[in-house]
Design a protein around this motif. Structure first.
Motif, PDB file in Angstrom:
ATOM      1  N   ASP A   1      -1.503  14.621 -11.900  1.00 22.64           N
ATOM      2  CA  ASP A   1      -0.696  13.525 -12.415  1.00 22.64           C
ATOM      3  C   ASP A   1       0.081  14.091 -13.600  1.00 22.64           C
ATOM      4  OD1 ASP A   1       0.355  11.301 -13.751  1.00 22.64           O
ATOM      5  OD2 ASP A   1      -1.415  10.057 -13.375  1.00 22.64           O
TER       6      ASP A   1
ATOM      7  N   ALA B   1      11.833  18.536 -10.265  1.00 18.68           N
ATOM      8  CA  ALA B   1      11.218  17.209 -10.180  1.00 18.68           C
ATOM      9  C   ALA B   1      12.246  16.274  -9.547  1.00 18.68           C
ATOM     10  CB  ALA B   1      10.795  16.706 -11.556  1.00 18.68           C
TER      11      ALA B   1
ATOM     12  N   ASP C   1       1.448  17.591  -6.539  1.00 21.02           N
ATOM     13  CA  ASP C   1       1.642  16.171  -6.233  1.00 21.02           C
ATOM     14  C   ASP C   1       0.382  15.404  -6.601  1.00 21.02           C
ATOM     15  OD1 ASP C   1       3.960  14.767  -4.254  1.00 21.02           O
ATOM     16  OD2 ASP C   1       2.129  13.609  -4.541  1.00 21.02           O
TER      17      ASP C   1
ATOM     18  N   GLY D   1       5.786  16.738  -7.783  1.00 19.39           N
ATOM     19  CA  GLY D   1       6.032  15.670  -6.827  1.00 19.39           C
ATOM     20  C   GLY D   1       6.595  16.258  -5.545  1.00 19.39           C
TER      21      GLY D   1
ATOM     22  N   TRP E   1       0.278   6.244  -2.873  1.00 19.11           N
ATOM     23  CA  TRP E   1       1.006   7.394  -2.328  1.00 19.11           C
ATOM     24  C   TRP E   1       0.265   8.004  -1.145  1.00 19.11           C
ATOM     25  CZ3 TRP E   1       5.838   7.753  -3.013  1.00 19.11           C
ATOM     26  CH2 TRP E   1       6.441   7.348  -4.224  1.00 19.11           C
TER      27      TRP E   1
ATOM     28  N   SER F   1      10.612  12.245  -9.013  1.00 16.88           N
ATOM     29  CA  SER F   1       9.165  12.138  -9.208  1.00 16.88           C
ATOM     30  C   SER F   1       8.759  11.791 -10.631  1.00 16.88           C
ATOM     31  CB  SER F   1       8.486  13.458  -8.812  1.00 16.88           C
ATOM     32  OG  SER F   1       8.955  14.542  -9.593  1.00 16.88           O
TER      33      SER F   1
END
Length: 214
Positions: A90, A107, A68, A47, A8, A110
């Motif tokens: 996470d 969300a 994120d 996210g 990412w 995500s």
């Protein structure tokens, strides 16, 4: 071996030069009647990416925490909204907030990077973090999707695949319903076609309210 975070970070490090779109689709706008923040009402954007949903909630008047896995995403988001609070996390490791902290949690595409059991734990944790009557907005990959589908990738479990180094889950209506089978009032559950990086993408969009106690 690349980690999800490094993958990412690579995608977001050149956000202005690659296919990451900055065009917002205002997807929560039709639910604005559910979005009526009081003074210092908290929201959480899980996210957050480059912060399009974060900006929308902040402009409505929420004190929005942008979260994120990617520190590059957070850095990009912070450039346009330096006043917002940010946290790198996470979601699979749990949400580091006390219960009933938020009136809104979002969300947007995500939470489909986990196995099904892990996704259920995250949704349950989101419910814990929502205040009674709080609203959860979410989008998940649909099994009907083709442009962002799983053809040719290794299967991890039913409708979960290893795609370019990431776990990627796809949901049918039954599996989405199972995520929200207790203590939720469903305002909307729809399978929709949206634009994602110049391609059509099929998603499940859900608006759910944490059932008030008493």
């Amino acid at each position: 071996m690349k980690t999800p975070q490094s993958i990412w970070n690579s995608r977001y490090s050149n956000a202005n030069k690659n296919a990451i779109s900055r065009k917002y689709d205002d997807w929560m706008d039709r639910w604005k009647h559910l979005l009526q923040p009081k003074q210092r009402t908290m929201a959480l954007d899980i996210g957050c990416g480059i912060g399009l949903d974060t900006r929308y909630l902040t402009d409505l008047g929420y004190l929005t925490i942008a979260a994120d896995l990617s520190d590059e995403a957070i850095a990009s988001c912070r450039k346009s909204m330096p006043e917002n609070p940010y946290i790198q996390l996470d979601a699979g490791d749990g949400l580091p907030f006390i219960g009933s902290s938020f009136q809104v949690i979002n969300a947007n595409l995500s939470l489909h990077y986990f196995k099904r059991v892990e996704t259920q734990k995250i949704v349950n944790d989101i419910k814990r973090c929502l205040a009674s009557g709080g609203i959860f907005f979410a989008r998940f990959n649909s099994t009907s999707d083709t442009n962002y589908g799983s053809v040719g990738y290794d299967t991890i479990e039913t409708n979960v695949f290893r795609v370019n180094g990431l776990q990627k889950s796809f949901f049918d209506q039954q599996s989405v319903n199972e995520l929200f089978n207790t203590a939720w009032k469903i305002h909307s559950l729809e399978e929709l076609c949206v634009e994602r990086y110049s391609k059509s993408k099929i998603v499940w969009e859900i608006v759910a309210e944490k059932i008030r106690r008493g």
